[in-house]
Design a protein around this motif. Structure first.
Motif, PDB file in Angstrom:
ATOM      1  N   ILE A  62       2.641   4.084   7.508  1.00 12.07           N
ATOM      2  CA  ILE A  62       4.055   5.262   7.817  1.00 12.07           C
ATOM      3  C   ILE A  62       2.684   6.446   7.244  1.00 12.07           C
ATOM      4  N   VAL A  63       3.999   7.589   7.769  1.00 14.96           N
ATOM      5  CA  VAL A  63       3.465   8.338   7.339  1.00 14.96           C
ATOM      6  C   VAL A  63       4.448   9.407   6.348  1.00 14.96           C
ATOM      7  N   TYR A  64       2.494   9.892   5.197  1.00 12.86           N
ATOM      8  CA  TYR A  64       3.556  10.408   4.066  1.00 12.86           C
ATOM      9  C   TYR A  64       2.220  10.888   3.250  1.00 12.86           C
ATOM     10  N   TRP A  65       2.636  11.947   2.260  1.00 12.89           N
ATOM     11  CA  TRP A  65       2.104  13.211   1.942  1.00 12.89           C
ATOM     12  C   TRP A  65       0.927  13.005   0.785  1.00 12.89           C
ATOM     13  N   ASP A  66       0.257  13.259  -0.246  1.00 16.33           N
ATOM     14  CA  ASP A  66      -0.004  12.952  -1.581  1.00 16.33           C
ATOM     15  C   ASP A  66       1.008  14.087  -2.456  1.00 16.33           C
ATOM     16  N   ALA A  67       0.604  15.295  -1.877  1.00 13.01           N
ATOM     17  CA  ALA A  67       1.110  15.539  -2.347  1.00 13.01           C
ATOM     18  C   ALA A  67       1.879  17.030  -1.892  1.00 13.01           C
ATOM     19  N   PRO A  68       3.127  16.802  -2.427  1.00 13.97           N
ATOM     20  CA  PRO A  68       4.376  17.660  -2.030  1.00 13.97           C
ATOM     21  C   PRO A  68       3.815  19.141  -0.536  1.00 13.97           C
ATOM     22  N   PRO A  69       4.007  18.953   0.568  1.00 16.16           N
ATOM     23  CA  PRO A  69       3.823  20.312   1.203  1.00 16.16           C
ATOM     24  C   PRO A  69       4.934  20.912   1.100  1.00 16.16           C
ATOM     25  N   ALA A  70       3.802  22.502   1.625  1.00 17.67           N
ATOM     26  CA  ALA A  70       4.624  23.528   1.642  1.00 17.67           C
ATOM     27  C   ALA A  70       6.178  23.890   1.676  1.00 17.67           C
ATOM     28  N   LEU A 116      -2.103   8.471   7.211  1.00 13.77           N
ATOM     29  CA  LEU A 116      -1.443   7.011   7.723  1.00 13.77           C
ATOM     30  C   LEU A 116      -1.634   6.230   7.282  1.00 13.77           C
ATOM     31  N   MET A 117      -1.324   5.519   6.991  1.00 14.27           N
ATOM     32  CA  MET A 117      -1.049   4.084   6.273  1.00 14.27           C
ATOM     33  C   MET A 117      -0.714   3.061   6.858  1.00 14.27           C
ATOM     34  N   VAL A 118      -1.161   2.413   7.528  1.00 14.72           N
ATOM     35  CA  VAL A 118      -1.663   0.885   8.210  1.00 14.72           C
ATOM     36  C   VAL A 118      -0.468  -0.218   7.282  1.00 14.72           C
ATOM     37  N   VAL A 119       1.254  -0.348   6.833  1.00 14.43           N
ATOM     38  CA  VAL A 119       1.071  -1.453   6.404  1.00 14.43           C
ATOM     39  C   VAL A 119       2.077  -2.755   6.817  1.00 14.43           C
TER      40      VAL A 119
END
Length: 251
Positions: A153-161, A123-126
């Protein structure tokens, strides 16, 4: 007596005048030298400062580098712009949410829940205005309207499975938190979804099952056609046989 004192004072001022002027001249030279050294140091720092990483999102127009007053943006703003661009462009999916009265403890708990239950989501507050500038002139320009009010925003550093399942898990967590409102999502390099589309998208069956359904839909009419074509000769043979039998009995 008064005139004598006045003469002594004038004499002292006359004697000290060159010394004072000399001190002022030396101080001015030292100040100019210090300013020059500071300028050289700043220039050297600018030369050795690492270049800002290239932006990931493709743009039809280069982003602004100066304010309305023709001044370069502050280093913090430049850093945030590059960080937002990197996270948005590199993540397999991004979910945009609004947060209302979310305290620091709430954010900490939400981050833990997303990491554990949504395949490592973060989670990142922007800053909404800054993020609008990031997506402007890109293929995601129609997402500008999503960044309004207190946004994260909710994001992923590495691609999820399983990216589709991960987005579904994020939507489930957001529904359970009353202080969050899902505004939309982006999936992959070009797919933009509103909340209703995102909910329907995550309920789709796996890709293998979809392929099997498509193949079945294609094979079913073909199988029916083959069965029909096989039945036509059989019927024709039966009719001809019945006619031959009838003619034989007539003779």
């Amino acid at each position: 007596m008064l005139s004598r004192s006045l003469l002594v004072c004038c004499a002292r001022q006359s004697a000290q005048g060159p010394f004072v002027r000399q001190l002022a001249s030396q101080a001015g030279k030292a100040g100019a030298k210090a300013a020059g050294n500071a300028k050289e140091t700043a220039t050297a720092k600018g030369e050795t400062r690492p270049a800002r990483p290239a932006l990931l999102l493709e743009r039809s127009r280069a982003p602004k580098t100066q304010t309305t007053y023709k001044k370069p943006f502050a280093p913090r703003k430049q850093y945030l712009f590059g960080e937002y661009d990197r996270q948005f462009g590199a993540s397999a999916a991004v979910v945009v949410v609004q947060h209302h009265n979310l305290s620091g403890a709430d954010q900490l708990e939400l981050r833990k829940q997303l990491k554990l239950e949504a395949q490592g989501a973060r989670l990142m507050v922007v800053r909404p205005k800054m993020f609008k500038a990031v997506v402007r002139s890109t293929r995601f320009a129609n997402m500008e309207a999503l960044f309004s009010g207190p946004t994260a925003i909710v994001y992923w550093d590495a691609p999820p499975a399983d990216a589709v399942a991960a987005v579904g898990q994020v939507l489930g967590i957001a529904r359970s938190v009353r202080k969050l409102v899902v505004m939309g999502a982006k999936f992959g390099d070009s797919l933009v979804l509103n909340p209703a589309m995102a909910s329907g998208f995550v309920r789709l069956p796996p890709i293998d099952q979809l392929r099997a359904q498509v193949v079945g839909a294609i094979e079913s009419p073909a199988g029916s056609l083959v069965s029909l074509l096989n039945r036509v000769p059989q019927r024709l043979v039966g009719v001809l046989k019945q006619r031959a039998d009838g003619e034989g009995q007539a003779e």
